[in-house]
Motif scaffolding. Sequence first.
Motif, PDB file in Angstrom:
ATOM      1  N   HIS A 176       1.079  -1.179  -0.106  1.00 41.74           N
ATOM      2  CA  HIS A 176      -0.172   0.094   0.197  1.00 41.74           C
ATOM      3  C   HIS A 176       0.717   1.359  -0.022  1.00 41.74           C
ATOM      4  CE1 HIS A 176      -3.780  -2.535   0.536  1.00 41.74           C
ATOM      5  NE2 HIS A 176      -2.936  -2.869   1.341  1.00 41.74           N
ATOM      6  N   GLU A 234      -3.956   7.014  -3.489  1.00 44.98           N
ATOM      7  CA  GLU A 234      -3.820   5.975  -2.668  1.00 44.98           C
ATOM      8  C   GLU A 234      -3.569   4.707  -3.719  1.00 44.98           C
ATOM      9  OE1 GLU A 234      -6.847   5.539   0.308  1.00 44.98           O
ATOM     10  OE2 GLU A 234      -6.616   7.637   0.824  1.00 44.98           O
ATOM     11  N   VAL A 269      -2.087   0.444  -4.779  1.00 46.40           N
ATOM     12  CA  VAL A 269      -1.258  -0.888  -4.482  1.00 46.40           C
ATOM     13  C   VAL A 269       0.046  -0.848  -5.502  1.00 46.40           C
ATOM     14  CG1 VAL A 269      -1.534  -3.191  -4.335  1.00 46.40           C
ATOM     15  CG2 VAL A 269      -3.286  -1.713  -3.706  1.00 46.40           C
TER      16      VAL A 269
END
Length: 139
Positions: free
Chosen positions: A64, A83, A85
């Motif tokens: 993350h 945000e 991954v």
Amino acid sequence: MEAKIEMEQNIAKIMDHNEFCSFATVEGNRPKQRYMALYNQGLSIHMVTDRKTHKVEELEENPHVSLLLGYEKGGTKDVVEIEGVCSISDNDELRKQIWKPEFEMTFSGPEDPDYVILKIKPVRIEYTSDNGEKHEWIE
């Protein structure tokens, strides 16, 4: 659906005009930030790093990440928070596509085994346009 496509295009334009971003990973339970060069095609976000860096270990433990870009000299006045991954890629085609001559200071070439690409898949993007209007994109 049309509004989401328009928002994605606006976000991509902002990223196109910002060469650098603040890139945050998680080390243990604490955030760790550094500035990195940003490469994107639309909302496909990439960064270049050395496989031997500590950030690769951090990402293997916790993929993350958070990116912050904009409102800096040479960039736009828009602010984008992403945000996502992150995965680590050594895909030969992608490495050749992103390769720049300035990488030769660190790597022997696009085939260098230590030259890897960080691929960020956005899950949430918030941006504030230069007029102060806030927008949110969610995967």
